[in-house]
Write a protein that holds these residues in place. Structure first.
Motif, PDB file in Angstrom:
ATOM      1  N   SER A   1     -91.990  37.535 -35.609  1.00  0.00           N
ATOM      2  CA  SER A   1     -90.664  38.051 -35.765  1.00  0.00           C
ATOM      3  C   SER A   1     -91.322  39.761 -35.612  1.00  0.00           C
ATOM      4  CB  SER A   1     -89.930  38.057 -36.898  1.00  0.00           C
ATOM      5  OG  SER A   1     -89.552  36.806 -36.694  1.00  0.00           O
TER       6      SER A   1
ATOM      7  N   GLN B   1     -83.547  37.785 -35.879  1.00  0.00           N
ATOM      8  CA  GLN B   1     -84.197  36.089 -36.178  1.00  0.00           C
ATOM      9  C   GLN B   1     -82.886  34.963 -36.980  1.00  0.00           C
ATOM     10  OE1 GLN B   1     -87.728  35.072 -37.734  1.00  0.00           O
ATOM     11  NE2 GLN B   1     -86.932  32.975 -37.771  1.00  0.00           N
TER      12      GLN B   1
ATOM     13  N   ASP C   1     -84.862  36.645 -31.143  1.00  0.00           N
ATOM     14  CA  ASP C   1     -85.808  36.185 -31.610  1.00  0.00           C
ATOM     15  C   ASP C   1     -84.705  34.794 -32.507  1.00  0.00           C
ATOM     16  OD1 ASP C   1     -87.762  35.856 -33.376  1.00  0.00           O
ATOM     17  OD2 ASP C   1     -87.666  36.959 -34.774  1.00  0.00           O
ATOM     18  N   GLU C   2     -86.040  33.797 -31.667  1.00  0.00           N
ATOM     19  CA  GLU C   2     -85.334  32.260 -31.711  1.00  0.00           C
ATOM     20  C   GLU C   2     -83.986  31.976 -31.969  1.00  0.00           C
ATOM     21  OE1 GLU C   2     -87.567  30.429 -34.969  1.00  0.00           O
ATOM     22  OE2 GLU C   2     -89.762  31.331 -34.178  1.00  0.00           O
TER      23      GLU C   2
HETATM   24 MG   LIG Z   1     -89.883  34.629 -37.015  1.00  0.00          MG
END
Ligand SMILES: [Mg+2]
Ligand SMILES: Nc1ncnc2c1ncn2[C@@H]1O[C@H](COP(=O)(O)OP(=O)(O)OP(=O)(O)O)[C@@H](O)[C@H]1O
Lengths: 249, 299
Positions: free
Chosen positions: B48, B88, B164-165
């Protein structure tokens, strides 16, 4: 303004429109209360040749602009930092100073909205009041809105929570407001307060707004105008610095 | 021109008492236009942090980054125009509806007023959020909020999409749909960078990946190359009867046995000769990314 900046401005305007009742109700109620008190206490009195009720009324309109434009961006930014939505303006392709100006413009818009509605409701209670210098009045309101909008952006970016915001209101804004000559003319103050009040930036905003409306000024309108422009320039520089730093870690 | 060119990016964080965490340690990676690229690594690896630096919301201590040739540190605004980023963490505006959020967001990325409605209708159908159009965003479920975050990033069809994820905390069906969408966006020409914990996802979606651990790139390249590099290491086999004398060099791995390869044909045939009819299965195993990952991160 570009599309990018304009959309951010429109978003912030939309934000206060959603709570439009809160936006205008509070300032209107407090203005009416102040007016009720002052018109009883000061009925028929004049200060330095001006009607006292009209004198206070113009001060209250100025204070409304200052309060709305200061608290709007400060609140919005503190909230978005706490909720995490600040990431939307961090990611957007808008330069930090433009982000600040978009918020300050929205702040002025909120102030304008409040002042206009409040004035439409309350002005009938002020006998014989008229706009003497329309252009001066509009310009003074506009600069005041942007100036305190930028201050609100700075505070909103700097402080983390609403408790600190209350502290800023109590220890900085309130004293500034009470020493701004809203309720009394400078000439009625004992030395050195009359002189020192000239150093309160807010006094100049109120002074120029009042001059625009009823033609009365307790300091030179030109001096007030110059002070407002200089303070705005300084706030712009500070705001840009802080926005650059806090929109990027 | 590369879609993304990251070179030597370092980022440290001060933590209390003067100590520092090196979140990114001289990270370099390049992504060609039109690719889907995966960034993998365990919790706290620095994914991240790197995404934030690429997105222009965090400054690197050292290193240079460009997106389609625009330097992220010195031409931030220009670089940001190319990117759509899905962070995220899910965050939601309290006051606005889905429609309003997308409308203003599109505007903040330069989409003219008149063109927004069409794009919003399109993206709402892409993410199956049509019937939530006038719902307040705060009232959406977690999965819907996640989709709204993606919608915000792709509503104006950026050249480069960063996720991000995107599939953490999302059910299986939605995860499949998310990846379908990513593929579709990629077919439309979008370059995509994503991070994930689910290695199978990376294995299925992208040609190239980077594995990061402790802020460093520990493996980088084409998934197939990485797999080949590691698969050539073992002959994997299963046995019916486990109580036998083993060949020299055989190691047990659960129910499987592995023999490191020196020469594939010779090693295979010596395993067959040695175990004979006791052999249940034998293969030259293409290591899964999961195994490679575990192996590399445990070193
Ligand atoms: Mg992360
Ligand atoms: N703002 C910050 N201040 C201090 N330390 C930070 C900050 N952000 C990240 N870190 C630290 O940097 C390291 C990398 O964090 P990062 O969030 O990049 O990991 P990640 O790979 O995204 O992990 P995850 O898979 O859990 O999301 C961690 O040790 C983390 O604690």
């Amino acid at each position: 303004m570009t599309t990018y900046m304009w959309a951010l401005f429109a978003r912030e305007v939309k934000r206060f429109q959603k709570i439009w009742f809160d936006t205008v109700a509070t300032p209107i109620v407090s203005t009416v209360l102040y007016l009720a008190i002052f018109s009883v206490v000061a009925a028929g009195r004049t200060v330095a040749g001006a009607d006292y009720t009209a004198f206070v009324y113009t001060g209250l309109l100025g204070m409304m602009m200052v309060n709305s434009s200061f608290s709007n961006p400060a609140f919005a930014l503190i909230l978005s930092k706490n909720v995490g939505t600040i990431v939307d303006i961090q990611l957007a392709p808008i330069a930090p100073w433009k982000v600040g100006i978009a918020y300050a413009m929205a702040a002025f818009t909120r102030g304008l909205f409040t002042v206009v509605i409040a004035a439409l409701i309350t002005i009938w209670f002020i006998p014989g009041i008229a706009l003497m210098h329309v252009l001066v009045f509009v310009a003074a309101m506009f600069i005041t809105g942007l100036e305190f909008g930028m201050l609100g952006v700075i505070i909103g970016l700097l402080i983390k929570n609403f408790e600190s915001f209350t502290l800023v209101m109590t220890f900085i804004m309130q004293p500034m407001i009470f020493l701004a000559g809203i309720f009394y003319p400078l000439s009625s103050l004992p030395a050195p307060w009359d002189y020192l009040s000239l150093f309160n930036p807010l006094h100049h905003n109120i002074n120029l707004i009042r001059y625009g409306m009823i033609g009365y000024a307790d300091a030179s309108p030109l001096l007030s105008f110059a002070v407002m422009l200089s303070i705005s320039a300084i706030l712009f520089i500070v705001m840009n610095r802080i926005a650059v730093r806090s929109l990027k870690q | 021109m590369k879609a993304l060119d990251v070179s030597d990016v370092t980022k440290t964080f001060k933590v209390k008492q003067g100590s520092r965490i090196i979140a990114n340690d001289k990270i370099s990676l390049k992504i060609d236009e039109g690719k889907i690229y995966g960034l993998l690594g365990p919790n706290g690896a620095g994914k991240s942090t790197l995404i934030n630096i690429i997105s222009g919301i965090m400054l690197p201590d050292h290193g240079t980054l460009t997106v389609f040739g625009k330097n992220i540190v010195t031409q931030t605004v220009e670089a940001k125009k190319m990117m759509g980023v899905v962070p995220q963490e899910i965050v939601t505006e309290l006051a606005f509806t889905v429609q309003e959020i997308l409308h203003y967001n599109a505007g903040m990325y330069g989409v003219p007023f008149g063109e927004r409605a069409k794009l919003i209708t399109q993206v709402l159908s892409d993410l199956e959020l049509e019937d939530k159009r006038n719902e307040r965003a705060r009232n959406l479920s977690g999965g819907m909020k996640r989709r709204l975050m993606i919608a915000k990033a792709i509503v104006r069809r950026p050249r480069f999409l960063i996720l991000d994820e995107p599939t953490s905390g999302v059910d299986v069906a939605l995860r499949q749909k998310t990846w379908e969408l990513v593929r579709r966006m990629n077919k439309e020409g979008m370059t995509i960078l994503f991070t994930t914990h689910y290695i199978e996802e990376a294995e299925r979606l992208c040609e190239e990946i980077s594995l990061i651990n402790h802020g460093r790139v520990i493996k980088e390249g084409r998934v197939s190359d990485i797999q080949r590099e590691f698969s050539e290491n073992v002959v994997a086999f299963e046995l019916f009867d486990l109580n036998v004398a083993h060949l020299a060099g055989v190691a047990a791995d659960g129910k499987e046995f592995h023999l490191p390869i020196t020469e594939l044909d010779k090693d295979m045939s010596s395993v067959i000769r040695h175990y004979g009819s006791n052999l249940k299965s034998i293969k030259n195993e293409a290591a899964s990314l999961e195994q490679i990952f575990l192996k590399l991160t445990s070193q």
